[in-house]
Motif scaffolding. Structure first.
Motif, mmCIF file in Angstrom:
data_model
loop_
_atom_site.group_PDB
_atom_site.id
_atom_site.type_symbol
_atom_site.label_atom_id
_atom_site.label_comp_id
_atom_site.label_asym_id
_atom_site.label_seq_id
_atom_site.Cartn_x
_atom_site.Cartn_y
_atom_site.Cartn_z
ATOM 1 N N GLY A 92 -38.638 -2.507 -8.806
ATOM 2 C CA GLY A 92 -38.067 -3.945 -8.844
ATOM 3 C C GLY A 92 -38.291 -4.646 -7.285
ATOM 4 N N ALA A 93 -37.695 -5.693 -7.268
ATOM 5 C CA ALA A 93 -37.538 -6.463 -5.969
ATOM 6 C C ALA A 93 -36.295 -7.169 -6.046
ATOM 7 N N VAL A 94 -35.826 -7.248 -4.525
ATOM 8 C CA VAL A 94 -34.753 -8.032 -4.220
ATOM 9 C C VAL A 94 -35.461 -9.132 -3.133
ATOM 10 N N CYS A 95 -35.055 -10.383 -3.722
ATOM 11 C CA CYS A 95 -35.497 -11.421 -2.989
ATOM 12 C C CYS A 95 -34.255 -12.429 -2.352
ATOM 13 N N ARG A 96 -34.512 -12.474 -1.036
ATOM 14 C CA ARG A 96 -33.398 -12.921 -0.267
ATOM 15 C C ARG A 96 -33.791 -14.156 0.411
ATOM 16 N N GLU A 97 -33.108 -15.346 0.513
ATOM 17 C CA GLU A 97 -33.083 -16.487 1.330
ATOM 18 C C GLU A 97 -34.483 -17.142 0.764
ATOM 19 N N LEU A 98 -34.717 -17.168 -0.446
ATOM 20 C CA LEU A 98 -36.108 -17.938 -0.734
ATOM 21 C C LEU A 98 -36.297 -19.299 -0.301
ATOM 22 N N THR A 99 -37.620 -19.395 0.359
ATOM 23 C CA THR A 99 -38.184 -20.525 0.828
ATOM 24 C C THR A 99 -37.373 -21.164 2.329
ATOM 25 N N LYS A 100 -36.363 -19.978 2.704
ATOM 26 C CA LYS A 100 -35.545 -20.512 3.780
ATOM 27 C C LYS A 100 -36.441 -19.832 5.250
ATOM 28 N N THR A 101 -35.815 -20.213 6.328
ATOM 29 C CA THR A 101 -36.201 -19.504 7.718
ATOM 30 C C THR A 101 -36.507 -17.961 7.530
ATOM 31 N N TYR A 102 -35.441 -17.339 6.970
ATOM 32 C CA TYR A 102 -35.350 -16.003 6.911
ATOM 33 C C TYR A 102 -35.505 -15.152 5.639
ATOM 34 N N GLU A 103 -36.604 -15.910 4.913
ATOM 35 C CA GLU A 103 -36.837 -15.377 3.443
ATOM 36 C C GLU A 103 -37.526 -14.008 3.549
ATOM 37 N N GLU A 104 -36.984 -13.073 2.762
ATOM 38 C CA GLU A 104 -37.302 -11.671 2.517
ATOM 39 C C GLU A 104 -37.340 -11.262 1.321
ATOM 40 N N VAL A 105 -38.491 -10.482 0.946
ATOM 41 C CA VAL A 105 -38.779 -9.905 -0.375
ATOM 42 C C VAL A 105 -38.909 -8.206 -0.301
ATOM 43 N N ARG A 106 -38.065 -7.608 -0.740
ATOM 44 C CA ARG A 106 -38.231 -6.147 -0.781
ATOM 45 C C ARG A 106 -38.601 -5.652 -1.899
ATOM 46 N N ARG A 107 -39.588 -4.737 -1.963
ATOM 47 C CA ARG A 107 -40.312 -4.203 -3.223
ATOM 48 C C ARG A 107 -40.091 -2.878 -3.259
ATOM 49 N N GLY A 108 -40.106 -2.122 -4.502
ATOM 50 C CA GLY A 108 -39.860 -0.577 -4.283
ATOM 51 C C GLY A 108 -39.250 -0.148 -5.611
ATOM 52 N N THR A 109 -39.192 1.169 -5.615
ATOM 53 C CA THR A 109 -38.254 1.682 -6.744
ATOM 54 C C THR A 109 -36.927 1.190 -6.530
ATOM 55 N N LEU A 110 -36.194 1.382 -7.563
ATOM 56 C CA LEU A 110 -34.742 1.118 -7.539
ATOM 57 C C LEU A 110 -34.045 2.168 -6.570
ATOM 58 N N ALA A 111 -34.689 3.479 -6.392
ATOM 59 C CA ALA A 111 -33.981 4.401 -5.510
ATOM 60 C C ALA A 111 -34.018 3.902 -4.218
ATOM 61 N N GLU A 112 -35.326 3.333 -3.799
ATOM 62 C CA GLU A 112 -35.679 2.667 -2.516
ATOM 63 C C GLU A 112 -34.840 1.457 -1.915
ATOM 64 N N LEU A 113 -34.648 0.643 -3.194
ATOM 65 C CA LEU A 113 -34.109 -0.453 -2.691
ATOM 66 C C LEU A 113 -32.584 -0.251 -2.784
ATOM 67 N N ALA A 114 -32.016 0.711 -3.361
ATOM 68 C CA ALA A 114 -30.576 0.893 -3.269
ATOM 69 C C ALA A 114 -30.250 1.512 -2.173
ATOM 70 N N GLU A 115 -31.279 2.262 -1.406
ATOM 71 C CA GLU A 115 -31.041 2.914 -0.235
ATOM 72 C C GLU A 115 -31.190 1.861 0.932
ATOM 73 N N TRP A 116 -31.766 0.818 0.798
ATOM 74 C CA TRP A 116 -32.269 -0.296 1.767
ATOM 75 C C TRP A 116 -31.018 -0.890 1.777
ATOM 76 N N ALA A 117 -30.172 -1.225 0.731
ATOM 77 C CA ALA A 117 -29.018 -2.204 0.375
ATOM 78 C C ALA A 117 -27.828 -1.758 1.201
ATOM 79 N N VAL A 118 -27.547 -0.363 1.303
ATOM 80 C CA VAL A 118 -26.500 0.104 1.896
ATOM 81 C C VAL A 118 -25.931 -0.382 3.067
ATOM 82 N N ASP A 119 -27.365 -0.682 4.102
ATOM 83 C CA ASP A 119 -27.091 -1.392 5.278
ATOM 84 C C ASP A 119 -26.516 -2.721 5.060
#
Length: 276
Positions: free
Chosen positions: A185-212
């Motif tokens: 999957g992918a988590v897309c944050r603040e699309l087109t904005k200054t701090y745009e960020e796209v996190r790609r990976g497995t759901l396990a990896e994305l879930a671990e990242w989102a904890v913070d």
């Protein structure tokens, strides 16, 4: 009289994404119906546009009361421009009820294409998105959210949805439990904005990242379920049904064979089943 309801997509963050048609519409519409009138006036100022028409608020809490008057404006020959805070009206934003009301009255409705978080996230996700579904916002509570995720267990299409930043970690943790940690999957944050960020990976990896924790506008894309390879024994009943309808055994085996299961394997499975 040439009244018309015009839905216009507005920039999600980068003002330069505004189309020339949006600029013209803001300057010439008789009525501008805005989800947030202040943000719309700020957008117009940033675009160097002066709004000459009447500006009215049109958000969830006032949609029902504002709707009849806006429909009458269109019926009386006025151009009503509908804009939301960002992106396309009626996509998880106010708008579809007004469109439906105008359609029911056989009044003209058109759209000025432009920015959309849905299609932008799909394009950036890195997962196959030839076919996709859009599910708005997931349920807020865990029970209904898990039930919703269950509907995606065998969904072959990619799924794109919005999520509040403070619920993202819980949502992804539930997705791991229901869909498995290996689905991508992918988590897309603040699309087109200054701090745009796209996190790609497995759901396990994305879930671990989102904890913070994550901030800003969030759009999530889930890979569609991968097809499960058929087993020869799973096709026996289909073959026997074809044979019962008059097909020759070998022809029936050839008809149900797949890329992963040869007609010989199907044939042998049928013979084995008949011996038991």
């Amino acid at each position: 009289m040439n009244g018309c309801l015009v839905l216009a997509a507005t920039p999600m963050g980068e003002v330069l994404d505004a189309s020339e048609r949006l600029r013209t519409a803001l300057a010439t519409a008789d009525v501008v119906a805005a989800e947030d009138t202040r943000r719309t006036r700020h957008l117009a100022a940033a675009l160097g546009v002066t709004i000459t028409g009447r500006v009215v608020s049109f958000y969830d809490q006032v949609e029902t009361t504002r709707l009849p008057g806006l429909v009458e404006d269109v019926a009386n020959g006025k151009t009503v421009l509908l804009v939301t805070d960002a992106g396309m009206p009626s996509v998880s934003d106010p708008g579809y009820r007004l469109v439906a009301a105008c359609v029911e009255r056989d009044l003209p409705v058109t759209c000025l294409p432009g920015p959309s978080a849905v299609t932008t996230a799909l394009a950036l996700s890195g997962v196959p998105v030839e076919r996709f579904c859009f599910d708005g916002f997931p349920p807020r509570k865990q029970g209904p959210r898990r039930a919703w995720l269950e509907t995606l267990r065998t969904e072959a299409r990619a799924c794109v949805f919005f999520e509040a930043p403070h619920r993202l970690a819980d949502c992804l943790a539930d997705a791991v439990e229901v869909l498995g940690g290996d689905r991508r999957g992918a988590v897309c944050r603040e699309l087109t904005k200054t701090y745009e960020e796209v996190r790609r990976g497995t759901l396990a990896e994305l879930a671990e990242w989102a904890v913070d924790g994550a901030r800003g506008e969030i759009t999530v894309v889930l890979e569609g379920a991968r097809p499960v390879a058929a087993r020869p024994e799973d096709l026996v009943a289909v073959v026997e049904q074809l044979v019962a309808e008059g097909a020759r055994l070998k022809d029936a085996c050839a008809d149900v064979a797949t890329d992963g299961v040869s007609k010989r394997e199907v044939y042998e499975a049928v013979l084995a089943a008949r011996r038991t």
